[in-house]
Write a protein that holds these residues in place. Structure first.
Motif, PDB file in Angstrom:
ATOM      1  N   ARG A 332       0.825  -1.202   0.000  1.00  0.00           N
ATOM      2  CA  ARG A 332       0.000   0.000   0.000  1.00  0.00           C
ATOM      3  C   ARG A 332       0.863   1.256   0.000  1.00  0.00           C
ATOM      4  O   ARG A 332       1.832   1.365   0.737  1.00  0.00           O
ATOM      5  CB  ARG A 332      -0.926   0.016   1.220  1.00  0.00           C
ATOM      6  N   VAL A 342      -5.315   5.854  -2.283  1.00  0.00           N
ATOM      7  CA  VAL A 342      -4.329   4.821  -1.990  1.00  0.00           C
ATOM      8  C   VAL A 342      -3.956   4.099  -3.286  1.00  0.00           C
ATOM      9  O   VAL A 342      -4.820   3.837  -4.131  1.00  0.00           O
ATOM     10  CB  VAL A 342      -4.891   3.796  -0.978  1.00  0.00           C
ATOM     11  N   TYR A 344      -2.314   0.557  -4.576  1.00  0.00           N
ATOM     12  CA  TYR A 344      -1.926  -0.803  -4.204  1.00  0.00           C
ATOM     13  C   TYR A 344      -1.042  -1.364  -5.320  1.00  0.00           C
ATOM     14  O   TYR A 344      -1.521  -1.645  -6.429  1.00  0.00           O
ATOM     15  CB  TYR A 344      -3.153  -1.691  -4.017  1.00  0.00           C
TER      16      TYR A 344
END
Length: 537
Positions: A332, A342, A344
């Protein structure tokens, strides 16, 4: 001599809706295969034409030799009845057969028939215009010099010097006719800001080629000068419009319309002063208020992310307190806190990305946007998309499970929309927009599961340059990271839209961009994502 061509269509060739080829790079790649077939047809035509010309040269040599060796001999030669017969026969029929032979026409007709067999898979005028607009979009967003694009370079002026924005591995230079067609597209839209720049390059290249004519060209120096003169007139540069018109008359002194224009321009200049023009001003757009920020963020290529400046931004191995992720936590990267965004890393594998793209290819259609209660295509979104349903065992179902593990949200239909796979076209982009609905009549509400509370977007392919996701009001952008996924909340916890999520897909400068979008709705999240009356949450 006739030639026949057996046209065999490639079984894997996807049908393309005409006028939409430019909206997906996949379709542009398929067009390469079509041109390869056309090259083969042209090679066959050339071979048959060479055979035909060899026959003509043989006849010419035969007749020339007779006049050199036989007919210059003693007069008794013509007394030979065989010589006299062959001369009469040759003049009566052989010359007739050579001069009026249909072989050249038959060869050309065969080439045309082969071309017409492929016509359904060829780009049309809308594709040409769309591709030209894509070049102009890249020119604007990335501040590229037209003169550098013509040379196959991607450069902008920085501190008075030309600087490479990107150095492509493969480069192609544009011709005067290429530039003319781009300028003509702008001209026909009364976009003289772009037409002046592209037609200037067209005229320069045509001048450099002299009087050399190429059969494949649509435009000429006269055409370029004609359009360029009027473009300058419309921007208020009457003196230059006059100079270009006079140059045009040098090539075509009997052009009555241009003669009238010259008289008009001369009168305007003799008068109190030339009419005031607007100069070279970029055309307005639907997002004029945010355009400067949008373009600046697209040009930064994501380099403005502030992990060192803001210690609250970090990278970690993330499990979301879920046992299923303990052995394989997600990589992350917290990109932004407001809005919460965010990234990933390595969310999908190479094989999964290719499988998703393969599944989507047969269903790709021109991407649409909300237009009231309906949906429609728009110039501010250039791509093709397909919707994929998936069972629990399918690759789509497995991605849904993985998204649910990371977000803690219920992504099953109808609480999550089907996976949308998108392939961008030439200069493909999506101008600033919200993913969540901003109107009660939006098609987003057709699922009857509320608004889009969150977005989960997967990058299925890398790009060499461009294609970043720019968050306009939040003032940052995220570059395309192959196999990564980006997640953000569209709504505050009270259900109101978060204005800071206004975002855009920057135009793809170099590369083939594929993404997959999963939009998650409000309903079904009652026990996963708590509500709040606090408008700041």
């Amino acid at each position: 001599m006739k030639f026949c061509v057996l046209v065999c269509f490639l079984s894997g060739l996807l049908s393309v809706v005409r006028g939409e080829m430019y909206t997906s790079l996949l379709n542009v790649k398929q067009a390469v295969r079509v041109e390869r077939k056309l090259i083969d047809y042209l090679r066959t035509y050339i071979d048959h034409e060479l055979d035909r010309l060899e026959d003509i040269k043989r006849f010419y040599a035969k007749v020339s030799n007779l006049h050199t060796e036989l007919y210059k001999g003693p007069a008794v030669t013509m007394a030979n009845p065989l010589v006299a017969f062959t001369l009469i026969k040759r003049l009566h029929s052989e010359w007739l057969n050579v001069v009026y032979s249909n072989e050249a026409l038959e060869n050309l007709q065969a080439l045309r028939s082969s071309y017409e067999e492929e016509e359904a898979d060829l780009p049309d005028l809308e594709d040409l215009q769309g591709a030209a607009k894509g070049l102009m979009r890249l020119q604007d967003v990335y501040a590229l010099q037209v003169s550098s694009l013509v040379r196959g370079r991607f450069q902008r002026v920085t501190n008075g010097e030309s600087v490479d924005v990107y150095m492509p591995a493969v480069s192609v230079q544009l011709s005067g006719d290429d530039c003319f067609l781009v300028g003509k597209v702008a001209y026909e839209q009364e976009d003289y800001y772009h037409s002046v720049q592209w037609l200037e390059e067209s005229a320069r290249l045509f001048r450099g080629a002299g009087e050399e004519w190429s059969p494949e060209n649509e435009g000429t120096l006269e055409d370029a000068l004609d359009h360029l003169a009027f473009s300058h007139f419309k921007t208020g540069n009457v003196s230059y419009a006059l100079s270009l018109s006079q140059e045009l008359l040098h090539h075509n002194p009997m052009n009555g319309r241009v003669l009238q224009n010259v008289k008009k321009y001369e009168k305007l200049l003799v008068a109190a002063g030339p009419p005031r023009g607007t100069g070279l001003t970029r055309p307005s757009s639907s997002f004029l208020r945010t355009r400067d920020t949008y373009e600046r963020l697209c040009r930064t290529r994501g380099s403005q992310r502030r992990h060192f400046a803001n210690p609250q931004l970090f990278c970690d191995y993330f499990t979301n307190n879920n046992p299923a992720l303990i052995l394989m936590p997600a990589k992350r990267e917290v990109v932004s806190l407001q809005p919460y965004v965010v990234l990933y890393h390595d969310f999908v594998t190479d094989t999964e990305a290719e499988d998703i793209k393969s599944l989507a290819q047969p269903g790709l259609r021109r991407s649409v946007v909300a237009a009231g209660e309906k949906q429609a295509t728009a110039d501010y979104r250039i791509s093709k998309s397909a919707w994929l349903k998936g069972s629990a065992q399918s690759i789509v179902g497995k991605l849904d499970q993985r998204i649910s593990l990371l977000t803690g949200l219920n992504v099953k239909h109808p609480y999550g929309e089907y996976l949308q796979v998108v392939n961008y076209g030439i200069g493909g982009h999506y101008e600033p927009h919200f993913d969540h609905a901003t109107s009660p009549s939006s098609p987003v509400f057709k699922l009857k599961t509320g608004n889009r509370v969150a977005t989960f977007m997967i990058y299925l392919s890398p790009v060499e340059a461009g294609g970043s996701t720019a968050f306009i009001y939040a003032n940052f952008s995220v570059p395309v990271v192959e196999k990564a996924a980006i997640f953000w909340w569209n709504l505050h916890r009270n259900g109101e839209g978060n204005d800071d999520t206004l975002h855009a897909g920057c135009p793809v400068l170099i590369g083939d961009k594929w993404v997959a979008n999963k939009w998650i709705h409000e309903y079904g999240q009652e026990f996963q994502h708590r509500c709040s009356l606090n408008p700041q949450e």
